[in-house]
Design a protein around this motif. Sequence first.
Motif, PDB file in Angstrom:
ATOM      1  N   LEU A  26       0.809  -1.225   0.000  1.00  0.00           N
ATOM      2  CA  LEU A  26       0.000   0.000   0.000  1.00  0.00           C
ATOM      3  C   LEU A  26       0.842   1.276   0.000  1.00  0.00           C
ATOM      4  N   ASN A  27       2.159   1.086  -0.040  1.00  0.00           N
ATOM      5  CA  ASN A  27       3.086   2.231  -0.041  1.00  0.00           C
ATOM      6  C   ASN A  27       2.975   3.048   1.240  1.00  0.00           C
ATOM      7  N   TYR A  28       2.816   2.352   2.373  1.00  0.00           N
ATOM      8  CA  TYR A  28       2.832   2.976   3.685  1.00  0.00           C
ATOM      9  C   TYR A  28       4.125   2.573   4.384  1.00  0.00           C
ATOM     10  N   THR A  29       4.382   3.202   5.520  1.00  0.00           N
ATOM     11  CA  THR A  29       5.471   2.719   6.376  1.00  0.00           C
ATOM     12  C   THR A  29       4.899   1.661   7.320  1.00  0.00           C
ATOM     13  N   PRO A  30       5.708   0.673   7.706  1.00  0.00           N
ATOM     14  CA  PRO A  30       5.210  -0.333   8.648  1.00  0.00           C
ATOM     15  C   PRO A  30       4.697   0.275   9.944  1.00  0.00           C
ATOM     16  N   SER A  31       5.365   1.335  10.409  1.00  0.00           N
ATOM     17  CA  SER A  31       4.926   1.946  11.676  1.00  0.00           C
ATOM     18  C   SER A  31       3.546   2.578  11.516  1.00  0.00           C
ATOM     19  N   ALA A  32       3.245   3.142  10.339  1.00  0.00           N
ATOM     20  CA  ALA A  32       1.925   3.743  10.115  1.00  0.00           C
ATOM     21  C   ALA A  32       0.842   2.675  10.130  1.00  0.00           C
ATOM     22  N   VAL A  33       1.142   1.530   9.514  1.00  0.00           N
ATOM     23  CA  VAL A  33       0.167   0.436   9.507  1.00  0.00           C
ATOM     24  C   VAL A  33      -0.050  -0.075  10.925  1.00  0.00           C
ATOM     25  N   SER A  34       1.040  -0.288  11.665  1.00  0.00           N
ATOM     26  CA  SER A  34       0.932  -0.782  13.041  1.00  0.00           C
ATOM     27  C   SER A  34       0.134   0.177  13.911  1.00  0.00           C
ATOM     28  N   GLN A  35       0.368   1.464  13.714  1.00  0.00           N
ATOM     29  CA  GLN A  35      -0.335   2.473  14.509  1.00  0.00           C
ATOM     30  C   GLN A  35      -1.837   2.429  14.268  1.00  0.00           C
ATOM     31  N   GLN A  36      -2.248   2.312  13.007  1.00  0.00           N
ATOM     32  CA  GLN A  36      -3.671   2.279  12.683  1.00  0.00           C
ATOM     33  C   GLN A  36      -4.325   0.998  13.215  1.00  0.00           C
ATOM     34  N   VAL A  37      -3.619  -0.114  13.119  1.00  0.00           N
ATOM     35  CA  VAL A  37      -4.178  -1.368  13.630  1.00  0.00           C
ATOM     36  C   VAL A  37      -4.286  -1.310  15.158  1.00  0.00           C
ATOM     37  N   SER A  38      -3.302  -0.709  15.815  1.00  0.00           N
ATOM     38  CA  SER A  38      -3.355  -0.571  17.278  1.00  0.00           C
ATOM     39  C   SER A  38      -4.554   0.267  17.693  1.00  0.00           C
ATOM     40  N   ARG A  39      -4.831   1.331  16.929  1.00  0.00           N
ATOM     41  CA  ARG A  39      -6.004   2.151  17.231  1.00  0.00           C
ATOM     42  C   ARG A  39      -7.299   1.372  17.034  1.00  0.00           C
ATOM     43  N   LEU A  40      -7.316   0.523  16.020  1.00  0.00           N
ATOM     44  CA  LEU A  40      -8.502  -0.308  15.798  1.00  0.00           C
ATOM     45  C   LEU A  40      -8.687  -1.282  16.953  1.00  0.00           C
ATOM     46  N   GLU A  41      -7.588  -1.863  17.442  1.00  0.00           N
ATOM     47  CA  GLU A  41      -7.680  -2.766  18.588  1.00  0.00           C
ATOM     48  C   GLU A  41      -8.207  -2.017  19.816  1.00  0.00           C
ATOM     49  N   ALA A  42      -7.800  -0.752  19.966  1.00  0.00           N
ATOM     50  CA  ALA A  42      -8.312   0.044  21.087  1.00  0.00           C
ATOM     51  C   ALA A  42      -9.815   0.276  20.928  1.00  0.00           C
TER      52      ALA A  42
END
Length: 302
Positions: A26-42
Motif C-alpha cells: 500500500l506504499n505505507y510505512t510499517p509503523s503507520a500500519v501498526s499504529q492504525q491497527v493498534s487504534r482499531l484494537e483500542a
Amino acid sequence: MLDVRRILLFTEVARRGSVTATARALNYTPSAVSQQVSRLEAEAGQPLFERHARGVTLTDAGRALAERGERIERELTAAENELADFAGLRAGTLRIGTFPTVGASLLPRAVIAFREAHPDVRLTVRSARIAGLWAMLENREIEMSLMWDYDWNRIDREDIVVSSVVDDPPALLVSQNHPLAGRRSAALADFANDPWITRAENHPVAEALARSCRAAGFEPQIAYEAHDYQEAQAMVATGIGVALAPTLALEGIRGGVSVLPLQPPAPVRRILLVRMSDHVLTPAAQAFAGFLRDSAAAGTAS
C-alpha cells in the motif's frame, strides 16, 4: 464506532499475513500500519492478532472482524460500480459475462449485431468459470452474465433473475473409423463397451456423462481426461475413445471426428442469462439480450 478505513487496512494485513507486506503493497510505512491497527484494537477493546517475528496470527476476534472486512470491501466495490452507473456510464457502457463455449458460438453473432446497431455503446465482455461470473455479478463488475445449468443442478437463488436463452443438447463424438460413425444418431447404450474421453477436474460435463451412462445401465470406462473440447476431439480422432460434448462446444469439428446426435434421454444443458434481482437492466442490456436470443434462434435453425 469502529473506523471503516482501519477495518479495511486490518483486513489487508490479515490477508497478507504481515504488517510489512501490507505496508509495502500500500506504499505505507510499517509503523503507520501498526499504529492504525493498534487504534482499531483500542476501538475494539481487545487484541485482533498476535505479533511474532514472521508476521501475525489472528485471534478469534480478529478472524471474525477480517471476515466482516471482506464483506465491507465487496459492498464498497458494488457501491462504487453502482454510483458509476448513476453517473451515466451505463448509458455508454455495457458489461457482460460469458463462459468459453458460448463465447465461441452464440456470442460472436450477438456482439456483431449489437455493435452495428449501437456503435456508440462501449461493450465489455468478461469470460470466466461459473464461480468467477458469480463474483463479478455480485460486485456489479458486470450487468448480466451468460451461465448454464443441468436438470440436477438448477441455478436457484432468491437474489437473481434468470431467463432462458436456448437449450444446448449433447452430441456424441466418435472417430471416423468407428463402426457407428455413419449413423444419423445414436444412443449411449450403443457405446457401453467403448472407452470414454471425458472432461478433467470434475467438470460438469463429466458428471453429465457419468449420470447418463448409469441411467443407460452401464458405468463409463474412462480412457482420457481432457482439459478442453479441442483436446477431447483430438483424442477421439486418434481412436482412443468416444466423447460426449454440448452442441455449442462443437463450432469447429476436427478432421477425423464424426458427430452423432444423441437420442433421448439426453442431458440437455440450459443456456441462461442471469442478473441480480436488485438491478434493473439498462436499455443497452435489454437490446443485447434480444440479439443473443436472435443468435440462438439462428444457430438452432441452421
